[in-house]
Design a protein around this motif. Structure first.
Motif, PDB file in Angstrom:
ATOM      1  N   ALA A  45       0.831  -1.215   0.000  1.00 25.84           N
ATOM      2  CA  ALA A  45       0.000   0.000   0.000  1.00 25.84           C
ATOM      3  C   ALA A  45       0.860   1.258   0.000  1.00 25.84           C
ATOM      4  O   ALA A  45       0.541   2.247  -0.667  1.00 25.84           O
ATOM      5  CB  ALA A  45      -0.937  -0.004   1.202  1.00 25.84           C
ATOM      6  N   ASN A  48       2.672   1.616  -3.459  1.00 26.26           N
ATOM      7  CA  ASN A  48       1.749   1.993  -4.540  1.00 26.26           C
ATOM      8  C   ASN A  48       1.099   3.353  -4.340  1.00 26.26           C
ATOM      9  O   ASN A  48       0.205   3.722  -5.092  1.00 26.26           O
ATOM     10  CB  ASN A  48       0.629   0.942  -4.659  1.00 26.26           C
ATOM     11  N   MET A  49       1.498   4.070  -3.302  1.00 25.02           N
ATOM     12  CA  MET A  49       0.887   5.358  -2.951  1.00 25.02           C
ATOM     13  C   MET A  49      -0.624   5.227  -2.781  1.00 25.02           C
ATOM     14  O   MET A  49      -1.404   6.070  -3.225  1.00 25.02           O
ATOM     15  CB  MET A  49       1.227   6.434  -3.988  1.00 25.02           C
ATOM     16  N   GLU A  50      -1.034   4.124  -2.141  1.00 24.96           N
ATOM     17  CA  GLU A  50      -2.469   3.939  -1.876  1.00 24.96           C
ATOM     18  C   GLU A  50      -2.871   4.775  -0.667  1.00 24.96           C
ATOM     19  O   GLU A  50      -3.968   5.322  -0.614  1.00 24.96           O
ATOM     20  CB  GLU A  50      -2.766   2.467  -1.590  1.00 24.96           C
ATOM     21  N   VAL A  51      -1.990   4.818   0.313  1.00 24.40           N
ATOM     22  CA  VAL A  51      -2.227   5.598   1.533  1.00 24.40           C
ATOM     23  C   VAL A  51      -0.909   6.274   1.918  1.00 24.40           C
ATOM     24  O   VAL A  51       0.156   5.913   1.414  1.00 24.40           O
ATOM     25  CB  VAL A  51      -2.684   4.710   2.720  1.00 24.40           C
ATOM     26  N   GLY A  52      -1.015   7.254   2.810  1.00 26.34           N
ATOM     27  CA  GLY A  52       0.191   7.941   3.252  1.00 26.34           C
ATOM     28  C   GLY A  52       0.940   7.140   4.295  1.00 26.34           C
ATOM     29  O   GLY A  52       0.369   6.281   4.969  1.00 26.34           O
ATOM     30  N   GLY A  53       2.219   7.442   4.439  1.00 25.04           N
ATOM     31  CA  GLY A  53       3.034   6.770   5.447  1.00 25.04           C
ATOM     32  C   GLY A  53       4.494   6.828   5.025  1.00 25.04           C
ATOM     33  O   GLY A  53       4.828   7.433   4.008  1.00 25.04           O
ATOM     34  N   HIS A  54       5.327   6.200   5.839  1.00 25.24           N
ATOM     35  CA  HIS A  54       6.774   6.298   5.590  1.00 25.24           C
ATOM     36  C   HIS A  54       7.354   4.946   5.208  1.00 25.24           C
ATOM     37  O   HIS A  54       7.088   3.936   5.848  1.00 25.24           O
ATOM     38  CB  HIS A  54       7.475   6.838   6.830  1.00 25.24           C
ATOM     39  N   SER A  65       8.628  15.271   8.104  1.00 22.37           N
ATOM     40  CA  SER A  65       7.242  15.515   7.710  1.00 22.37           C
ATOM     41  C   SER A  65       6.578  16.553   8.620  1.00 22.37           C
ATOM     42  O   SER A  65       5.794  17.389   8.157  1.00 22.37           O
ATOM     43  CB  SER A  65       6.464  14.198   7.752  1.00 22.37           C
ATOM     44  N   PHE A 254      -4.096  12.953  -7.574  1.00 26.05           N
ATOM     45  CA  PHE A 254      -3.848  13.780  -6.382  1.00 26.05           C
ATOM     46  C   PHE A 254      -4.261  15.242  -6.532  1.00 26.05           C
ATOM     47  O   PHE A 254      -4.150  16.012  -5.579  1.00 26.05           O
ATOM     48  CB  PHE A 254      -2.369  13.695  -5.979  1.00 26.05           C
ATOM     49  N   ARG A 264       7.859  13.788  -4.684  1.00 25.12           N
ATOM     50  CA  ARG A 264       8.133  12.741  -3.697  1.00 25.12           C
ATOM     51  C   ARG A 264       8.468  11.424  -4.416  1.00 25.12           C
ATOM     52  O   ARG A 264       9.421  10.734  -4.071  1.00 25.12           O
ATOM     53  CB  ARG A 264       6.887  12.550  -2.819  1.00 25.12           C
TER      54      ARG A 264
ATOM     55  N   LEU B  37     -11.378  13.571  -5.217  1.00 22.00           N
ATOM     56  CA  LEU B  37     -10.183  13.615  -4.357  1.00 22.00           C
ATOM     57  C   LEU B  37     -10.517  13.438  -2.883  1.00 22.00           C
ATOM     58  O   LEU B  37      -9.632  13.204  -2.059  1.00 22.00           O
ATOM     59  CB  LEU B  37      -9.423  14.911  -4.606  1.00 22.00           C
ATOM     60  N   GLN B  41      -7.387   8.484  -0.500  1.00 23.41           N
ATOM     61  CA  GLN B  41      -6.707   7.416   0.243  1.00 23.41           C
ATOM     62  C   GLN B  41      -7.545   6.143   0.344  1.00 23.41           C
ATOM     63  O   GLN B  41      -7.178   5.209   1.043  1.00 23.41           O
ATOM     64  CB  GLN B  41      -6.297   7.902   1.637  1.00 23.41           C
ATOM     65  N   ARG B  44      -7.321   4.208  -4.471  1.00 28.30           N
ATOM     66  CA  ARG B  44      -6.183   3.359  -4.862  1.00 28.30           C
ATOM     67  C   ARG B  44      -6.095   2.130  -3.948  1.00 28.30           C
ATOM     68  O   ARG B  44      -5.783   1.030  -4.392  1.00 28.30           O
ATOM     69  CB  ARG B  44      -4.874   4.155  -4.805  1.00 28.30           C
ATOM     70  N   TYR B  45      -6.381   2.356  -2.673  1.00 27.88           N
ATOM     71  CA  TYR B  45      -6.259   1.270  -1.696  1.00 27.88           C
ATOM     72  C   TYR B  45      -7.152   0.088  -2.098  1.00 27.88           C
ATOM     73  O   TYR B  45      -6.693  -1.054  -2.153  1.00 27.88           O
ATOM     74  CB  TYR B  45      -6.649   1.801  -0.314  1.00 27.88           C
ATOM     75  N   SER B 162      -1.592  11.920   7.773  1.00 28.90           N
ATOM     76  CA  SER B 162      -0.782  10.705   7.660  1.00 28.90           C
ATOM     77  C   SER B 162       0.001  10.716   6.353  1.00 28.90           C
ATOM     78  O   SER B 162       0.985  10.007   6.201  1.00 28.90           O
ATOM     79  CB  SER B 162      -1.675   9.467   7.737  1.00 28.90           C
ATOM     80  N   TRP B 163      -0.441  11.524   5.411  1.00 32.43           N
ATOM     81  CA  TRP B 163       0.282  11.633   4.150  1.00 32.43           C
ATOM     82  C   TRP B 163       1.430  12.625   4.366  1.00 32.43           C
ATOM     83  O   TRP B 163       1.174  13.789   4.661  1.00 32.43           O
ATOM     84  CB  TRP B 163      -0.647  12.112   3.029  1.00 32.43           C
ATOM     85  N   PRO B 164       2.685  12.193   4.260  1.00 30.44           N
ATOM     86  CA  PRO B 164       3.803  13.068   4.622  1.00 30.44           C
ATOM     87  C   PRO B 164       3.752  14.436   3.940  1.00 30.44           C
ATOM     88  O   PRO B 164       3.545  14.520   2.722  1.00 30.44           O
ATOM     89  CB  PRO B 164       5.027  12.281   4.151  1.00 30.44           C
ATOM     90  N   GLY B 165       3.918  15.464   4.750  1.00 26.34           N
ATOM     91  CA  GLY B 165       4.038  16.822   4.211  1.00 26.34           C
ATOM     92  C   GLY B 165       2.743  17.496   3.839  1.00 26.34           C
ATOM     93  O   GLY B 165       2.752  18.627   3.358  1.00 26.34           O
ATOM     94  N   LYS B 251      -6.395   5.140   7.378  1.00 31.03           N
ATOM     95  CA  LYS B 251      -6.038   3.737   7.610  1.00 31.03           C
ATOM     96  C   LYS B 251      -7.135   3.029   8.407  1.00 31.03           C
ATOM     97  O   LYS B 251      -7.526   1.907   8.078  1.00 31.03           O
ATOM     98  CB  LYS B 251      -4.703   3.629   8.338  1.00 31.03           C
TER      99      LYS B 251
END
Lengths: 431, 270
Positions: A45, A48-54, A65, A254, A264, B37, B41, B44-45, B162-165, B251
């Motif tokens: 996930a 694939n840039m499905e959700v945010g995270g590190h 961040s 996006f 990114r 939009l 999140q 795509r998931y 949660s999406w960086p930045g 999430k």
């Protein structure tokens, strides 16, 4: 319940709330390269840039961040990316938007490294730049071509302190469907937020006033989210299919954050100009006091302007807040809180007097930086530009006698006393 | 993907995967003044989890041309036609806010269409205060700012994502600013005028899921709970965030939806 917090509050809090597990009030320094995935599904996930995270700290990191989110909040942008320096930020924007055969319109009066990148480095990769006077909107419009991918300039020019009439240039860019990218290092979001005047992308050298203490190099790109990248032929890198992630269109997936996602996924991933978490922490400490420091920077700057403009040893003083500055009216319009804490002035006695002055002051530091809490000075004629003749200096917009001063936060009387020492020494030698 | 639908260029997000309508289709419908939009999140998931995802921009919203629908019923009919056009089957509907009213109406008019329905930060009645209605008409940009402020909880207000930045205030405003100027006003009016929610709620006879937000100022939790109580067979969860919970708690929401979808598949097997 949500509140629309004000600038001073966001400077202290944005990007972080106390850690739920440890209660840590300060932003923790996540000094880690990587992050354990809960399972393969979570790993996929993130990839694939499905959700945010590190995933990996070259691409993003929780401490970095927090800094990015603080800067995005202060600028009113959709998102930000922090990177290793202001020059890295500029390079990331250029490479995100331009490919071989593309064109940039840029200010002819900006920081030397910005000019070097566009004039000497990018042409080797097929990206050409036309440099125009940032105060001549007509010339900017004339220079825009069908393959122009960005108009780039500085809100406050370095070192000449020219002020770009941002709303006028932004209107030209909007009409021609080209993004306006501004280096806003000298103003910081405290003095002016370029998105409010129509700019689309802001870059910062965080090393300067935002960090404010001369201890960490860093840069940032802030995405205004206010540009329509939908023209696939004109902006294929943002709205066309990406080479990875299943041919993703960043614009479709996006929207206003498309540019950030692109940088990114490609710039940070492929070039790797990441900011260290520890430096991100240092820079955030600086931002916490940005409003206080900027107020004092401007107070001291105005005091020093009054002092220098009447001083017998001073030939001339240049600052946009002075009525004698050619861009004073523009400065009043877009920088009502002040036009930053850089002053340039000419010392009587030319190049030699400048050199003596610099060597005789004790409190002000002679170095190649600006925006520190401490007062900084440099005499381009005897340092950065010493290899140039007087004529060549003039062509570069500099003069033999010119001293660039970054006004610090010391007691104003002490700064003046220190300068008196320098002026006396220069005067004695010239006699 | 862009399609020509009812004579207008229409954007239908598919979560970055090709549409394969032989699979279970999840149809995400955005709220007032929003666009695809809203579910950045989620789309795509779930597409990458193997579902067929449809997340359209309603007319006049996001990348879609055309005039916004003027009532909840008109929205529901437009979606019905779109689902038919795309040959979607085994449809699970996910609505956010106004999208919940649209889902209720869609299920009421076409009771055989959906196999599951999910309400995110929803209720069966959304009355809009006059001040916001007037502002959406006189100064839409100011109304966007107000909604973005009201719509997020403490995380959003502090630019925590949660999406960086990312900063949801800046992002939320610019998402709304992609729509035509009338879109928010017409959406809010459609919500305000919709009176059939209670009746439609009682008619739900498919497994339902409601995910509500503790600090929701747009569709308050109290109203959401009352709504859930009317529905037969409704699983419900409350997350500690504001109205835009799919952004603030992506999430958690995705896991709740995944678990619901798994149960839905099992019901079919039985």
């Amino acid at each position: 319940m949500s509140d629309n917090y004000k600038f001073d509050t966001l400077s202290l809090h944005a990007g972080h709330i106390p850690d739920k597990e440890t209660g840590s009030r300060a932003v923790p320094i996540y000094q880690t390269t990587s992050y354990v995935f809960k399972d393969t599904e979570e790993a996929a996930a993130l990839y694939n840039m499905e959700v945010g995270g590190h995933l990996y700290s070259r691409i993003s990191n929780p401490t970095v961040s927090a800094l990015e989110q603080r800067i995005a909040a202060l600028e009113g942008g959709t998102s930000a990316i922090a990177c290793s320096s202001g020059m890295a930020a500029m390079h990331l924007v250029v490479t995100a938007l331009c490919s071989s055969g593309d064109h940039i319109v840029a200010s002819s009066k900006m920081y030397g490294a910005n000019i070097n990148l566009l004039q000497h480095t990018m042409p080797r990769f097929g990206v050409e730049t036309d440099f125009v006077n940032p105060n001549d909107p007509e010339a900017i419009e004339k220079a825009i071509k069908p393959n122009t991918k960005m108009v780039f300039g500085e809100v406050i020019g370095n070192p000449g302190l020219d002020i770009m009439d941002v709303p006028v240039v932004a209107e030209i860019c909007k009409k021609n469907r080209v993004p306006l990218v501004l280096d806003a290092t000298f103003n910081t979001p405290f003095l002016m937020q370029p998105f409010n005047y129509g700019a689309n992308i802001v870059i910062h050298s965080l090393t300067k006033w935002l960090g404010g203490h001369g201890i960490a190099i860093g840069g940032a790109i802030v995405n205004g989210g206010n540009f329509d990248w939908g023209d696939k032929e004109k902006f294929p890198t943002i709205s066309g299919p990406h080479f990875a992630l299943g041919g993703i269109s960043f614009w479709e997936e996006f929207g206003p954050s498309a540019l950030t996602a692109k940088i990114r996924a490609e710039g940070m991933y492929n070039f790797g100009p990441s900011l260290s978490p520890t430096n991100a922490f240092y820079l955030m400490q600086g931002i916490e006091t940005l409003p206080l420091r900027m107020k004092k920077h401007m107070e001291n700057t105005h005091e020093i302007l009054t002092y220098l403009k009447d001083h017998e040893a001073v030939e001339w003083v240049k600052h946009p807040d002075l009525e004698t500055h050619p861009d004073h009216e523009v400065a009043k319009k877009i920088l009502p809180k002040g036009s930053g804490s850089i002053i340039v002035f000419g010392i009587k006695g030319g190049r030699k007097a400048g050199q003596i002055f610099i060597e005789s002051v004790q409190l002000a530091s002679h170095l190649a930086n600006v925006g520190d809490a401490k007062t900084l000075l440099i005499h381009p004629g005897s340092t950065t530009h010493s290899h140039l003749s007087s004529e060549a200096m003039k062509e570069a917009g500099l003069t033999d006698d010119m001293i660039r001063l970054s006004v610090g936060l010391e007691d104003i009387d002490d700064i003046k006393k220190d300068f008196e020492k320098g002026f006396r020494a220069a005067k004695k030698l010239i006699k | 993907m862009f399609i020509n639908f009812k004579g207008a260029k229409t954007y239908v997000g598919t979560g970055g995967k090709n549409l394969e309508t032989n699979k279970t289709t999840i149809c995400f419908i955005h709220g007032s003044g929003q666009n695809h939009l809203s579910f950045v999140q989620q789309a795509r998931y779930f597409a990458y989890k193997g579902y067929s995802v449809i997340v359209p921009d309603m007319p006049g919203h996001g990348f879609s041309d055309g005039n916004p629908c003027r009532s909840i019923k008109e929205n529901a009919e437009w979606i019905y036609d779109l689902l038919k056009e795309l040959k979607a089957k085994d449809i699970v509907f996910v609505g956010h806010s106004q999208g919940c009213l649209v889902g209720l109406e869609l299920n009421k008019i076409y009771p055989e269409l959906l196999k599951g329905i999910i309400f995110v930060a929803g209720s069966n009645t959304i009355s809009v205060n006059q001040f916001l209605l007037d502002l959406a008409s006189s100064n839409p940009k100011k109304a966007y700012k107000m909604m973005v402020t009201w719509g997020h909880g403490k995380d959003g207000a502090m630019s925590i994502a949660s999406w960086p930045g990312h900063s949801y205030f800046g992002e939320g405003f610019n998402v709304m600013n992609m729509n035509i100027e009338d879109a928010l006003k017409l959406d809010l009016e459609a919500c305000n005028e919709y009176q059939d929610g209670e009746d439609a709620s009682k008619k739900i006879n498919i497994p339902a899921l409601a995910v509500l937000a503790q600090y929701d100022q747009m569709t308050p939790l109290k109203s959401g709970k009352k709504f859930v109580d009317i529905i037969n067979n409704c699983e419900s969860h409350i997350l500690d965030c504001g109205h835009f919970l799919q952004a603030e708690r992506p999430k958690e929401l995705n896991l709740i939806i995944s678990s619901y979808l798994d149960k839905l598949e099992n019901i079919e097997i039985i």
